[in-house]
Write a protein that holds these residues in place. Structure first.
Motif, short mmCIF file in Angstrom:
data_model
loop_
_atom_site.label_atom_id
_atom_site.label_comp_id
_atom_site.label_asym_id
_atom_site.label_seq_id
_atom_site.Cartn_x
_atom_site.Cartn_y
_atom_site.Cartn_z
N ALA A 130 -0.80 7.12 10.87
CA ALA A 130 -1.27 7.69 12.13
C ALA A 130 -1.49 9.20 12.07
CB ALA A 130 -0.28 7.36 13.25
N TYR A 131 -0.67 9.92 11.32
CA TYR A 131 -0.69 11.38 11.39
C TYR A 131 -1.18 12.08 10.12
CZ TYR A 131 1.72 10.97 15.82
OH TYR A 131 2.03 10.67 17.11
N SER A 132 -1.53 11.31 9.09
CA SER A 132 -2.08 11.93 7.89
C SER A 132 -3.34 11.15 7.49
CB SER A 132 -1.06 11.88 6.74
OG SER A 132 -0.94 10.58 6.20
N ARG A 133 -3.95 11.57 6.41
CA ARG A 133 -5.15 10.88 5.93
C ARG A 133 -4.83 9.59 5.16
NH1 ARG A 133 -7.08 16.13 5.92
NH2 ARG A 133 -6.79 16.63 3.74
N LEU A 134 -3.57 9.22 5.10
CA LEU A 134 -3.23 7.95 4.46
C LEU A 134 -3.95 6.80 5.16
CD1 LEU A 134 -1.61 6.57 2.24
CD2 LEU A 134 0.28 6.35 3.87
N GLY A 135 -4.15 6.91 6.46
CA GLY A 135 -4.85 5.87 7.20
C GLY A 135 -6.31 5.72 6.80
N GLU A 136 -6.89 6.74 6.21
CA GLU A 136 -8.29 6.70 5.76
C GLU A 136 -8.41 6.34 4.28
OE1 GLU A 136 -9.56 10.69 6.45
OE2 GLU A 136 -8.87 10.66 8.52
N ALA A 137 -7.30 6.30 3.58
CA ALA A 137 -7.31 6.10 2.13
C ALA A 137 -7.60 4.65 1.78
CB ALA A 137 -5.96 6.51 1.53
N GLU A 138 -8.22 4.47 0.61
CA GLU A 138 -8.40 3.12 0.07
C GLU A 138 -7.11 2.76 -0.65
OE1 GLU A 138 -11.07 0.85 -3.26
OE2 GLU A 138 -12.00 2.51 -2.16
N ILE A 139 -6.41 1.78 -0.11
CA ILE A 139 -5.13 1.36 -0.67
C ILE A 139 -5.34 0.02 -1.36
CG2 ILE A 139 -2.76 0.70 -0.12
CD1 ILE A 139 -2.93 2.72 2.22
N VAL A 140 -4.99 -0.03 -2.63
CA VAL A 140 -5.19 -1.23 -3.45
C VAL A 140 -4.22 -2.33 -3.04
CG1 VAL A 140 -5.10 -2.13 -5.80
CG2 VAL A 140 -6.06 0.13 -5.38
N CYS A 141 -2.96 -1.97 -2.80
CA CYS A 141 -1.97 -2.96 -2.37
C CYS A 141 -0.76 -2.25 -1.79
CB CYS A 141 -1.55 -3.87 -3.53
SG CYS A 141 -0.63 -3.05 -4.84
N GLY A 142 0.02 -3.02 -1.08
CA GLY A 142 1.29 -2.56 -0.57
C GLY A 142 2.40 -3.21 -1.37
N LEU A 143 3.47 -2.49 -1.59
CA LEU A 143 4.61 -3.00 -2.35
C LEU A 143 5.80 -3.08 -1.41
CD1 LEU A 143 4.18 -0.72 -5.48
CD2 LEU A 143 3.29 -3.03 -5.13
N SER A 144 6.39 -4.26 -1.34
CA SER A 144 7.50 -4.43 -0.41
C SER A 144 8.33 -5.62 -0.81
CB SER A 144 6.99 -4.61 1.01
OG SER A 144 8.06 -4.71 1.91
N ASP A 145 9.64 -5.51 -0.61
CA ASP A 145 10.54 -6.63 -0.83
C ASP A 145 10.72 -7.46 0.44
OD1 ASP A 145 11.25 -6.30 -3.56
OD2 ASP A 145 12.53 -4.63 -3.02
N VAL A 146 10.25 -6.93 1.56
CA VAL A 146 10.38 -7.63 2.85
C VAL A 146 9.02 -7.73 3.51
CG1 VAL A 146 12.77 -6.88 3.20
CG2 VAL A 146 10.91 -5.49 4.09
N GLU A 147 8.93 -8.63 4.47
CA GLU A 147 7.69 -8.80 5.23
C GLU A 147 7.41 -7.51 6.01
OE1 GLU A 147 4.37 -10.92 6.26
OE2 GLU A 147 5.95 -11.61 4.92
N PRO A 148 6.17 -6.96 5.90
CA PRO A 148 5.87 -5.73 6.65
C PRO A 148 5.93 -5.98 8.15
CG PRO A 148 3.97 -6.48 5.35
CD PRO A 148 5.06 -7.43 5.11
N ASN A 149 6.33 -4.95 8.90
CA ASN A 149 6.29 -5.10 10.35
C ASN A 149 5.11 -4.36 10.96
OD1 ASN A 149 7.11 -2.42 10.48
ND2 ASN A 149 9.16 -2.86 11.21
N VAL A 150 4.16 -3.95 10.12
CA VAL A 150 2.89 -3.40 10.61
C VAL A 150 1.77 -4.21 9.97
CG1 VAL A 150 3.77 -1.05 10.94
CG2 VAL A 150 2.75 -1.66 8.77
N GLN A 151 0.66 -4.29 10.67
CA GLN A 151 -0.48 -5.04 10.15
C GLN A 151 -1.25 -4.16 9.16
OE1 GLN A 151 -3.07 -6.50 13.18
NE2 GLN A 151 -4.05 -7.95 11.81
N VAL A 152 -1.60 -4.75 8.02
CA VAL A 152 -2.34 -4.02 6.99
C VAL A 152 -3.53 -4.86 6.54
CG1 VAL A 152 -0.32 -2.73 6.17
CG2 VAL A 152 -0.86 -4.93 5.14
N ASP A 153 -4.52 -4.18 5.97
CA ASP A 153 -5.72 -4.88 5.51
C ASP A 153 -5.84 -4.86 3.99
OD1 ASP A 153 -6.24 -2.21 5.25
OD2 ASP A 153 -8.13 -2.24 6.35
N PHE A 154 -4.71 -4.92 3.31
CA PHE A 154 -4.67 -4.99 1.85
C PHE A 154 -3.55 -5.95 1.47
CE2 PHE A 154 -2.75 -1.00 3.36
CZ PHE A 154 -1.41 -1.23 3.07
N PRO A 155 -3.58 -6.49 0.25
CA PRO A 155 -2.52 -7.42 -0.16
C PRO A 155 -1.17 -6.72 -0.25
CG PRO A 155 -4.12 -7.09 -1.93
CD PRO A 155 -4.60 -6.29 -0.77
#
Length: 187
Positions: A130-155
């Protein structure tokens, strides 16, 4: 006051709440209408008829929270004092963090040989998105050991599967208290 009225004569209230005694990202979340420090709560306790028995800030598992133990007492009229918070320091800290993330995202996105993943898809990620350009970045994937609690548009995959993606850089979107554990987990 409603809780106080429901307590037995020897009643005790245990209160755990986000505090602004330490730098915290809570100042950025709309669901927090007010930002209290422990001084504010101590004064409030006195005003409504509690005596503060214990006040603790910064438990290692919850460094941005305070713990209060209140017992019933007579309400006081001597409660108008100033309370201190770390709101200004929190904002300065986070603004600097947002700028560091902006520079890193710009650096990664400007080099076609680099690609970005994020570790942690919860509150810290939502804040950075929300507050940086991370929201505009092309993100290849998210890494997590738990189910995310935010909606994302990458694997989103467990860290062990990161090699399935062309990842060269990972931004840690976790509270500082967890960063050492996450770095060890990713190594």
């Amino acid at each position: 006051k409603a809780i106080r009225d429901r307590l037995s004569p020897n009643g005790t209230l245990i209160l755990i709440q986000p505090t602004q005694d330490v730098p915290s990202s809570d100042v950025y979340f709309a669901d927090h209408l007010h930002h209290f420090g422990t001084d504010h709560l101590s004064m409030y306790a006195e005003k409504i008829g509690f005596a503060e028995v214990v006040k603790t800030v910064g438990h290692p598992l919850m460094p941005n929270f305070s713990f209060h133990l209140w017992r019933l007492a007579d309400p006081s009229t001597n409660y108008v004092r100033w309370g201190q918070t770390q709101c200004r320091e929190s904002i300065a800290f986070h603004e600097a963090m947002f700028e560091r993330v902006n520079r890193l995202v710009d650096e990664i996105q400007s080099d076609q040989s680099r690609s970005l993943a994020v570790f942690g898809l919860n509150e810290r990620y939502a804040l950075l998105r929300a507050y940086s350009r991370l929201g505009e970045a092309e993100i290849v994937c998210g890494l997590s050991d738990v189910e995310p609690n935010v909606q994302v548009d990458f694997p989103v995959v467990k860290p062990e599967r990161v090699k399935e993606f062309p990842v060269t850089d990972v931004i840690l979107c976790v509270n500082q208290v967890h960063q050492d554990f996450v770095r060890e987990r990713l190594s």
